[in-house]
Design a protein around this motif. Structure first.
Motif, PDB file in Angstrom:
ATOM      1  N   VAL A 125     -48.730  27.409 -24.531  1.00 48.25           N
ATOM      2  CA  VAL A 125     -49.849  28.050 -23.835  1.00 48.25           C
ATOM      3  C   VAL A 125     -50.203  27.388 -22.514  1.00 48.25           C
ATOM      4  N   GLY A 126     -49.605  26.228 -22.233  1.00 49.17           N
ATOM      5  CA  GLY A 126     -49.955  25.556 -20.984  1.00 49.17           C
ATOM      6  C   GLY A 126     -49.165  24.293 -20.778  1.00 49.17           C
ATOM      7  N   ASN A 127     -49.496  23.637 -19.680  1.00 48.77           N
ATOM      8  CA  ASN A 127     -48.958  22.311 -19.434  1.00 48.77           C
ATOM      9  C   ASN A 127     -50.101  21.421 -18.978  1.00 48.77           C
ATOM     10  N   CYS A 128     -50.017  20.171 -19.397  1.00 46.84           N
ATOM     11  CA  CYS A 128     -51.074  19.208 -19.128  1.00 46.84           C
ATOM     12  C   CYS A 128     -50.422  17.838 -19.163  1.00 46.84           C
ATOM     13  N   GLY A 129     -50.828  16.970 -18.274  1.00 50.68           N
ATOM     14  CA  GLY A 129     -50.246  15.648 -18.292  1.00 50.68           C
ATOM     15  C   GLY A 129     -50.849  14.716 -17.264  1.00 50.68           C
ATOM     16  N   VAL A 130     -50.358  13.505 -17.289  1.00 51.38           N
ATOM     17  CA  VAL A 130     -50.708  12.508 -16.281  1.00 51.38           C
ATOM     18  C   VAL A 130     -49.416  11.997 -15.667  1.00 51.38           C
ATOM     19  N   ARG A 131     -49.479  11.745 -14.367  1.00 47.67           N
ATOM     20  CA  ARG A 131     -48.313  11.204 -13.678  1.00 47.67           C
ATOM     21  C   ARG A 131     -48.805  10.271 -12.591  1.00 47.67           C
ATOM     22  N   TRP A 132     -47.960   9.317 -12.236  1.00 45.62           N
ATOM     23  CA  TRP A 132     -48.303   8.394 -11.155  1.00 45.62           C
ATOM     24  C   TRP A 132     -48.278   9.115  -9.822  1.00 45.62           C
ATOM     25  N   MET A 133     -49.237   8.765  -8.985  1.00 53.62           N
ATOM     26  CA  MET A 133     -49.230   9.224  -7.600  1.00 53.62           C
ATOM     27  C   MET A 133     -50.048   8.221  -6.779  1.00 53.62           C
ATOM     28  N   THR A 134     -49.936   8.338  -5.476  1.00 52.77           N
ATOM     29  CA  THR A 134     -50.694   7.468  -4.586  1.00 52.77           C
ATOM     30  C   THR A 134     -51.698   8.313  -3.812  1.00 52.77           C
ATOM     31  N   ILE A 135     -52.955   7.892  -3.848  1.00 48.83           N
ATOM     32  CA  ILE A 135     -54.022   8.535  -3.089  1.00 48.83           C
ATOM     33  C   ILE A 135     -54.683   7.462  -2.238  1.00 48.83           C
ATOM     34  N   ARG A 136     -54.653   7.658  -0.927  1.00 57.43           N
ATOM     35  CA  ARG A 136     -55.283   6.723   0.003  1.00 57.43           C
ATOM     36  C   ARG A 136     -54.841   5.280  -0.245  1.00 57.43           C
ATOM     37  N   GLY A 137     -53.549   5.124  -0.511  1.00 56.28           N
ATOM     38  CA  GLY A 137     -52.983   3.800  -0.709  1.00 56.28           C
ATOM     39  C   GLY A 137     -53.187   3.218  -2.096  1.00 56.28           C
ATOM     40  N   ASN A 138     -53.821   3.959  -2.997  1.00 57.07           N
ATOM     41  CA  ASN A 138     -54.083   3.490  -4.357  1.00 57.07           C
ATOM     42  C   ASN A 138     -53.195   4.221  -5.347  1.00 57.07           C
ATOM     43  N   ARG A 139     -52.537   3.457  -6.202  1.00 57.53           N
ATOM     44  CA  ARG A 139     -51.738   4.050  -7.274  1.00 57.53           C
ATOM     45  C   ARG A 139     -52.692   4.485  -8.385  1.00 57.53           C
ATOM     46  N   VAL A 140     -52.627   5.769  -8.743  1.00 59.28           N
ATOM     47  CA  VAL A 140     -53.528   6.337  -9.748  1.00 59.28           C
ATOM     48  C   VAL A 140     -52.732   7.213 -10.704  1.00 59.28           C
ATOM     49  N   LEU A 141     -53.363   7.552 -11.803  1.00 56.72           N
ATOM     50  CA  LEU A 141     -52.809   8.524 -12.734  1.00 56.72           C
ATOM     51  C   LEU A 141     -53.446   9.870 -12.429  1.00 56.72           C
ATOM     52  N   ASN A 142     -52.630  10.816 -11.993  1.00 53.69           N
ATOM     53  CA  ASN A 142     -53.112  12.158 -11.689  1.00 53.69           C
ATOM     54  C   ASN A 142     -53.097  12.986 -12.974  1.00 53.69           C
ATOM     55  N   LEU A 143     -54.265  13.462 -13.382  1.00 54.82           N
ATOM     56  CA  LEU A 143     -54.402  14.313 -14.561  1.00 54.82           C
ATOM     57  C   LEU A 143     -54.379  15.759 -14.101  1.00 54.82           C
ATOM     58  N   MET A 144     -53.500  16.557 -14.692  1.00 55.82           N
ATOM     59  CA  MET A 144     -53.442  17.972 -14.317  1.00 55.82           C
ATOM     60  C   MET A 144     -53.362  18.836 -15.570  1.00 55.82           C
ATOM     61  N   TYR A 145     -53.786  20.104 -15.398  1.00 54.75           N
ATOM     62  CA  TYR A 145     -53.760  21.041 -16.521  1.00 54.75           C
ATOM     63  C   TYR A 145     -53.671  22.458 -15.975  1.00 54.75           C
ATOM     64  N   ARG A 146     -52.811  23.245 -16.619  1.00 55.51           N
ATOM     65  CA  ARG A 146     -52.650  24.669 -16.296  1.00 55.51           C
ATOM     66  C   ARG A 146     -52.388  25.415 -17.599  1.00 55.51           C
ATOM     67  N   PHE A 147     -53.046  26.582 -17.747  1.00 57.63           N
ATOM     68  CA  PHE A 147     -52.922  27.336 -18.982  1.00 57.63           C
ATOM     69  C   PHE A 147     -52.729  28.819 -18.711  1.00 57.63           C
ATOM     70  N   HIS A 148     -52.069  29.478 -19.638  1.00 53.17           N
ATOM     71  CA  HIS A 148     -51.862  30.924 -19.551  1.00 53.17           C
ATOM     72  C   HIS A 148     -53.226  31.613 -19.531  1.00 53.17           C
ATOM     73  N   PRO A 149     -53.398  32.631 -18.682  1.00 54.44           N
ATOM     74  CA  PRO A 149     -54.695  33.316 -18.596  1.00 54.44           C
ATOM     75  C   PRO A 149     -55.213  33.865 -19.917  1.00 54.44           C
ATOM     76  N   SER A 150     -54.320  34.202 -20.840  1.00 51.65           N
ATOM     77  CA  SER A 150     -54.769  34.738 -22.140  1.00 51.65           C
ATOM     78  C   SER A 150     -55.547  33.704 -22.946  1.00 51.65           C
ATOM     79  N   THR A 151     -55.457  32.435 -22.561  1.00 51.58           N
ATOM     80  CA  THR A 151     -56.162  31.373 -23.290  1.00 51.58           C
ATOM     81  C   THR A 151     -57.443  30.929 -22.600  1.00 51.58           C
ATOM     82  N   TRP A 152     -57.690  31.417 -21.400  1.00 49.67           N
ATOM     83  CA  TRP A 152     -58.868  30.975 -20.653  1.00 49.67           C
ATOM     84  C   TRP A 152     -60.145  31.284 -21.420  1.00 49.67           C
ATOM     85  N   GLY A 153     -61.084  30.387 -21.332  1.00 47.88           N
ATOM     86  CA  GLY A 153     -62.369  30.562 -22.002  1.00 47.88           C
ATOM     87  C   GLY A 153     -62.390  30.099 -23.449  1.00 47.88           C
TER      88      GLY A 153
END
Length: 174
Positions: A80-108
């Motif tokens: 129904v979706g994808n969700c995860g954390v991955r390394w990325m750099t923001i303004r010179g800082n290494r951070v864990l980027n949390l992202m989430y995307r879901f099929h519209p049929s599951t929204w709400g």
């Protein structure tokens, strides 16, 4: 290397490392214009492009032991979706980027909140010293609500330019 969430379980969902066999179902999510409305450059319409994306996700998993994962309904087994954390750099800082995307049929139904909360808990237990950041467009209040429901707060110090415009930052630091 942190403890790998081979299969992270929540009340209604299971999250696991993606597999190439998931590509068609992922295409069914990422090809919806409404899913990527706030990040139009992430629209994917060809299976070959999703297969390449899955290879990219798996590369992060192989290198770091975690990454963007597939989310399944426990009751039906449907991806129904994808969700995860991955390394990325923001303004010179290494951070864990949390992202989430879901099929519209599951929204709400609270799936994004449930999956993101499970991953945030995993990150805080497995990588306690690391900053978790959810990058969200200012025009995406639904995603902002998910971030605040799981305990992230608006953190302008990590706002940054994304591929499709400015990303507001919601972080776990306070």
């Amino acid at each position: 290397m942190p403890r790998q969430p081979v299969r992270l379980l929540t009340a209604r969902l299971s999250l696991r490392q993606p597999a190439q066999a998931d590509a068609e179902a992922i295409l069914g999510i990422l090809s919806h214009p409404s899913v990527v409305e706030h990040n139009p450059s992430d629209l994917v319409t060809e299976l070959e492009d999703v297969e390449a994306l899955v290879r990219h996700w798996l590369g992060h998993w192989e290198q770091h032991g975690f990454g963007n994962g597939c989310v399944f309904e426990e009751k039906t087994g449907r991806l129904v979706g994808n969700c995860g954390v991955r390394w990325m750099t923001i303004r010179g800082n290494r951070v864990l980027n949390l992202m989430y995307r879901f099929h519209p049929s599951t929204w709400g139904q609270g799936y994004a909140t449930e999956a993101a909360a499970g991953l945030l808990q995993w990150a805080q237990e497995s990588l306690p010293a690391e900053l978790v950041v959810a990058r969200i467009r200012p025009t995406n209040p639904a995603s902002q609500r998910v971030a605040t429901k799981i305990g992230l707060r608006r953190d302008p110090a990590f706002d940054d330019q994304g591929e499709d415009g400015v990303d507001w930052a919601f972080t776990c630091r306070w």
